[in-house]
Design an enzyme around this catalytic site. Structure first.
Site, PDB file in Angstrom:
ATOM      1  N   TYR A 165     -16.481  11.712   1.437  1.00 21.89           N
ATOM      2  CA  TYR A 165     -15.277  10.910   1.270  1.00 21.89           C
ATOM      3  C   TYR A 165     -15.909   9.850   0.263  1.00 21.89           C
ATOM      4  O   TYR A 165     -17.116   9.305   0.586  1.00 21.89           O
ATOM      5  CB  TYR A 165     -14.498  10.195   2.433  1.00 21.89           C
ATOM      6  CG  TYR A 165     -13.358   9.493   2.014  1.00 21.89           C
ATOM      7  CD1 TYR A 165     -12.559   9.690   0.873  1.00 21.89           C
ATOM      8  CD2 TYR A 165     -13.026   8.450   2.769  1.00 21.89           C
ATOM      9  CE1 TYR A 165     -11.544   9.247   0.650  1.00 21.89           C
ATOM     10  CE2 TYR A 165     -11.732   7.729   2.774  1.00 21.89           C
ATOM     11  CZ  TYR A 165     -10.897   8.164   1.498  1.00 21.89           C
ATOM     12  OH  TYR A 165      -9.742   7.589   1.303  1.00 21.89           O
TER      13      TYR A 165
ATOM     14  N   SER B  31     -10.590   2.779  -4.880  1.00 20.56           N
ATOM     15  CA  SER B  31     -12.121   2.600  -4.908  1.00 20.56           C
ATOM     16  C   SER B  31     -12.846   3.278  -6.085  1.00 20.56           C
ATOM     17  O   SER B  31     -13.760   3.103  -6.687  1.00 20.56           O
ATOM     18  CB  SER B  31     -13.099   2.850  -3.786  1.00 20.56           C
ATOM     19  OG  SER B  31     -12.384   4.388  -3.063  1.00 20.56           O
TER      20      SER B  31
ATOM     21  N   CYS C  33      -6.697  -5.216   6.500  1.00 17.79           N
ATOM     22  CA  CYS C  33      -8.245  -4.778   7.005  1.00 17.79           C
ATOM     23  C   CYS C  33      -8.951  -6.121   6.979  1.00 17.79           C
ATOM     24  O   CYS C  33      -9.064  -6.980   5.889  1.00 17.79           O
ATOM     25  CB  CYS C  33      -8.866  -3.914   5.691  1.00 17.79           C
ATOM     26  SG  CYS C  33     -10.498  -3.777   5.877  1.00 17.79           S
TER      27      CYS C  33
ATOM     28  N   CYS D 144     -11.346   4.736   9.792  1.00 19.60           N
ATOM     29  CA  CYS D 144     -10.930   3.594   9.307  1.00 19.60           C
ATOM     30  C   CYS D 144     -10.092   2.582  10.113  1.00 19.60           C
ATOM     31  O   CYS D 144      -9.084   3.263  10.758  1.00 19.60           O
ATOM     32  CB  CYS D 144     -10.216   3.714   8.093  1.00 19.60           C
ATOM     33  SG  CYS D 144      -9.484   2.410   7.348  1.00 19.60           S
TER      34      CYS D 144
ATOM     35  N   GLU E 284      -5.529   9.057   5.551  1.00 18.79           N
ATOM     36  CA  GLU E 284      -6.603   8.516   6.586  1.00 18.79           C
ATOM     37  C   GLU E 284      -5.662   8.261   8.049  1.00 18.79           C
ATOM     38  O   GLU E 284      -6.344   7.919   9.190  1.00 18.79           O
ATOM     39  CB  GLU E 284      -7.224   7.598   6.218  1.00 18.79           C
ATOM     40  CG  GLU E 284      -8.275   7.723   5.128  1.00 18.79           C
ATOM     41  CD  GLU E 284      -8.929   6.365   4.699  1.00 18.79           C
ATOM     42  OE1 GLU E 284      -9.192   5.555   5.626  1.00 18.79           O
ATOM     43  OE2 GLU E 284      -9.370   6.307   3.504  1.00 18.79           O
TER      44      GLU E 284
ATOM     45  N   CYS F  31      19.145  11.321  -1.500  1.00 16.78           N
ATOM     46  CA  CYS F  31      19.765  12.337  -1.873  1.00 16.78           C
ATOM     47  C   CYS F  31      20.306  11.946  -3.535  1.00 16.78           C
ATOM     48  O   CYS F  31      20.169  10.709  -3.759  1.00 16.78           O
ATOM     49  CB  CYS F  31      21.372  12.420  -1.124  1.00 16.78           C
ATOM     50  SG  CYS F  31      21.278  12.918   0.495  1.00 16.78           S
TER      51      CYS F  31
ATOM     52  N   HIS G 270     -10.064  -4.090  -5.185  1.00 19.01           N
ATOM     53  CA  HIS G 270      -9.231  -3.083  -4.275  1.00 19.01           C
ATOM     54  C   HIS G 270      -8.165  -3.303  -4.233  1.00 19.01           C
ATOM     55  O   HIS G 270      -7.660  -4.794  -3.912  1.00 19.01           O
ATOM     56  CB  HIS G 270     -10.034  -2.671  -3.201  1.00 19.01           C
ATOM     57  CG  HIS G 270      -9.831  -1.213  -2.502  1.00 19.01           C
ATOM     58  ND1 HIS G 270      -8.719  -1.097  -1.803  1.00 19.01           N
ATOM     59  CD2 HIS G 270     -10.132  -0.028  -2.804  1.00 19.01           C
ATOM     60  CE1 HIS G 270      -8.528   0.050  -1.221  1.00 19.01           C
ATOM     61  NE2 HIS G 270      -9.450   0.610  -2.193  1.00 19.01           N
TER      62      HIS G 270
ATOM     63  N   HIS H 206      -1.006   6.987   4.208  1.00 17.29           N
ATOM     64  CA  HIS H 206      -2.342   7.466   3.586  1.00 17.29           C
ATOM     65  C   HIS H 206      -3.184   8.634   4.269  1.00 17.29           C
ATOM     66  O   HIS H 206      -2.571   8.860   5.591  1.00 17.29           O
ATOM     67  CB  HIS H 206      -3.435   6.090   3.715  1.00 17.29           C
ATOM     68  CG  HIS H 206      -4.433   6.119   2.823  1.00 17.29           C
ATOM     69  ND1 HIS H 206      -5.702   7.078   3.172  1.00 17.29           N
ATOM     70  CD2 HIS H 206      -4.699   5.595   1.680  1.00 17.29           C
ATOM     71  CE1 HIS H 206      -6.555   7.262   2.215  1.00 17.29           C
ATOM     72  NE2 HIS H 206      -6.105   6.130   1.416  1.00 17.29           N
TER      73      HIS H 206
END
Length: 721
Positions: A382, A299, A640, A477, A505, A124, A273, A503
């Protein structure tokens, strides 16, 4: 209604300070006049008197109106409808403001002891506090307050409507039920802000109601996700996973100096990255202050930055990412004329990517073969795919690359620019499904709302393009794939009132949750850069208001983002740079990791009963999150495993061996593609063209003429690019 405060009841039994009807434990009642107007039966006349002459809002009533069970069940929805009709009957915005201010004046202030952070409503513009309790009958009792009189008016209306309801009735209310309460104050931006106030206060009320019901029923509450709190005073991790992330945000100075020394001596640029290991990112972030040719990004920007570094005199570029990223850097440097600049990856093993691998399969080529038989067609691929895949695809179907931040605009522009076009998106199945769902949601918008997204589209055009939008359904992914049901349920239960980032993805359930948050100004769905920008913008807005504030963000992407987020937030909170004067703002980053974690990255590990196969990599499941990885087959992969193959040791090893006169880094060298496409062209040349098409689109905001010509001549014999 005449005014919410007209619902007066006996306040002598309320656990709150003496107040009007909003917070009473008794069943809400209408005045005799209102009951007559609404044709509601009542047991006897109602007599209300002031209990304390010094407190004009302190009232006591001698009788209650009797409601049948069916009437009671419909009371909350009917109140919301009544509020909606009331505000819609006031044609002029100034009259609506006056009505809200009138209601604000009837609502007493909360005690200072209740105007605290635990009762704050996030999202808010003004500060808002909500207190929710259950009375002895299990009914929900509420109090609310704000430092804005208009917002207090909103809160008064919501409390009037919901106070005294059964918990189940509170939880049934949807944000859509409040659409009619948009009083249309001020500019469009202010109007959206006002709608967000209704929604965010409702969500906070529901969260607190859920927690109270669970506590009353003796249910075990969810353990909170680990989080990292950032303030001007420092970093405060909560939980072992957050401690692991925070550990490297203050890197070893000798390691930083060692890296800077070798980078300067050998003129080495570093592109990395966002998903790098926190240890690596911590070192790189510190080293940036002494060597400008270090850049951490998504990327797309990595290759562009490498070209800038080459122009500035860097003789080598080290790439910290997966293999398709180093491939792209090598090809783009060659396209820019910097063939002599060496490009090096960080492992002598293959650094794969489950998403890129999904596109390098016969089944993906079959998908594109179908596209080639359906002219006119455009393949939107992509950016996170191999150069070889882009090249082979482009010879089958005209192809343009995209990122998670520009994919929606790319597809909408393509449909607008080429009549009867079919678009074939790939390879990320979740992103494809989310894009289609987004377009389906647009069919419920007005032409004006659609035009605000893309000026050349309308409701009719969106409906028309949906059957011609296709997406590959067998590519994911592994990081975002594991933001599954367990994590979503926990977010709904514990973090529904927090800012939610996701994301593009992520799976559909997480996407829908983030989109709902986005609609009420509490979320973002997009790329890693979009997520970072959203967090920075919310923090800056809080600083500009110059009030004490606590902002909580759920990080719906890879945990490697935390280094860049913390660096950006700490810079904003720096007292020497901050626009706030004496206010204290804290920012909490929540890691939605599951109760299990995956810690190993090697592709040579033997499988076990406690391992999971993801693509070509075997990952053992390790109970708990102390290992610092935080992935789980049950949902919530925060890290990852492929990206973590880029270590600080590898970076230093590569840098110290450059220039590689003895050929010790042959397996680290990102070699040029010598392969040719089926049409006898260079894979590097053909694979770069879809990337160049995207860059032209970003610059001109329309598809380049060369690509449009390729689309229109798809079925020409001997098609060549």
């Amino acid at each position: 209604m005449d005014a919410p405060a007209a619902m007066v009841i006996n306040t002598t039994t309320t656990p709150f300070p003496a107040t009007p009807s909003f917070f009473s434990k008794s069943r809400p009642v209408f005045t005799l006049l209102q009951a007559h107007k609404r044709n509601i039966p009542f047991s006897k006349p109602i007599k209300c008197t002031h209990q304390n002459p010094s407190k004009p809002n302190s009232l006591s009533c001698s009788a209650l109106i009797s409601f049948s069970p069916s009437e009671t069940a419909q009371l909350l929805p009917s109140k919301l409808r009544h509020l909606s009709r009331e505000f819609q009957s006031l044609a002029e915005p100034v009259e609506r403001v006056k009505r809200l201010l009138h209601y604000a004046g009837l609502m007493p202030q909360m005690d200072d002891s209740e105007r605290v952070d635990r009762n704050r409503v996030m999202g808010c513009t003004a500060r808002v506090w909500v207190e929710v309790r259950l009375d002895d009958e299990g009914k929900v009792r509420m109090a609310a307050d704000s430092d804005s009189e208009v917002t207090r008016g909103y809160c008064a209306c919501l409390v009037w409507a919901m106070n005294g309801s059964e918990p189940e009735e509170i939880l049934k209310v949807k944000t859509e039920d409040l659409l009619g309460l948009n009083v249309g104050l001020g500019s469009s931006g202010t109007g959206r802000s006002r709608v967000n106030t209704w929604h965010n206060v409702l969500v906070s009320m529901q969260k607190r109601t859920k927690q109270l019901v669970a506590e009353k029923e003796g249910k075990e509450s969810f353990e909170p996700f680990p989080s990292l709190v950032v303030s001007a005073d420092g970093l405060f991790p909560k939980g072992t996973y957050a401690q692991a992330q925070a550990k490297y945000l203050f890197p070893n100075e000798s390691q930083v100096n060692e890296l800077v020394k070798v980078l300067k001596e050998k003129k080495i640029g570093v592109v990395a990255h966002f998903y790098m290991d926190p240890e690596v990112q911590g070192i790189l972030t510190a080293a940036q202050k002494q060597w400008p040719h270090i850049y951490i990004s998504d990327s797309l920007v990595m290759a562009d930055t490498a070209v800038k570094m080459a122009k500035a005199g860097c003789q080598f570029i080290t790439v910290l990412g997966v293999d398709f990223m180093s491939e792209n850097v090598r090809a783009i440097l060659d396209q820019a004329g910097y063939n002599e600049v060496g490009v090096y990856r960080m492992s002598n093993e293959r650094i794969g990517c489950s998403l890129a691998d999904a596109a390098a399969t016969p089944i993906y080529m079959e998908y594109l073969q179908a596209a080639s038989n359906s002219a006119p067609s455009l393949h939107v691929i992509y950016i996170n795919t191999k150069l070889e895949t882009k090249a082979y695809a482009h010879e089958l179907v005209p192809t343009i690359t995209c990122t998670s931040s520009n994919v929606v605009q790319t597809i909408l522009q393509a449909f607008a620019q080429v009549p009867d076009l079919s678009v074939w998106y790939g390879p990320d199945s979740y992103m494809g499904a989310n894009i289609k769902e987004l377009f389906l949601q647009m069919t419920h918008m007005t032409d004006e709302e659609i035009a605000a997204i893309h000026p050349e589209h309308s409701l009719d055009s969106i409906r028309s393009l949906l059957p011609r939008l296709h997406y590959f359904q067998d590519g994911t992914c592994i990081v975002h794939h594991l933001f599954g049901h367990e994590v979503v349920e926990k977010i709904k239960e514990m973090y529904c009132d927090a800012f939610l980032t996701a994301h593009l993805e992520v799976p559909g359930e997480m996407f829908s949750l983030a989109m709902e948050a986005k609609r009420r100004g509490m979320g973002v769905v997009g790329s890693t850069q979009n997520i970072l920008d959203f967090i920075k913008d919310r923090v800056q807005e809080s600083l500009d208001r110059n009030i004490d504030d606590h902002l909580q963000f759920v990080l719906g992407t890879e945990s490697g983002m935390i280094t860049s987020i913390v660096a950006a937030v700490r810079s904003l909170l720096d007292p020497t740079k901050s626009s706030s004067q004496g206010s204290k703002v804290t920012v909490e980053i929540v890691f939605p990791v599951s109760s299990d974690s995956i810690s190993s990255t090697s592709s040579n590990l033997p499988s076990s009963p406690h391992s999971v196969q993801l693509g070509d990599i075997t990952l053992p499941v390790v109970p708990g999150v102390a290992s610092g990885e935080g992935c789980s087959i049950h949902g919530g992969c925060a890290s990852c495993p492929y990206m973590k193959m880029n270590s600080l040791d590898s970076l230093l090893k590569v840098c110290h061996h450059l220039p590689d006169k003895e050929n010790k880094l042959a397996e680290y060298n990102a070699e040029r593609f010598k392969l040719q496409t089926p049409n006898g062209k260079s894979v590097a040349d053909v694979g770069c063209e879809p990337i160049l098409h995207m860059r032209n689109f970003q610059a001109a905001k329309k598809l380049p003429e060369k690509l449009v010509d390729q689309i229109l001549h798809l079925q020409d014999n001997g098609r060549s690019m």
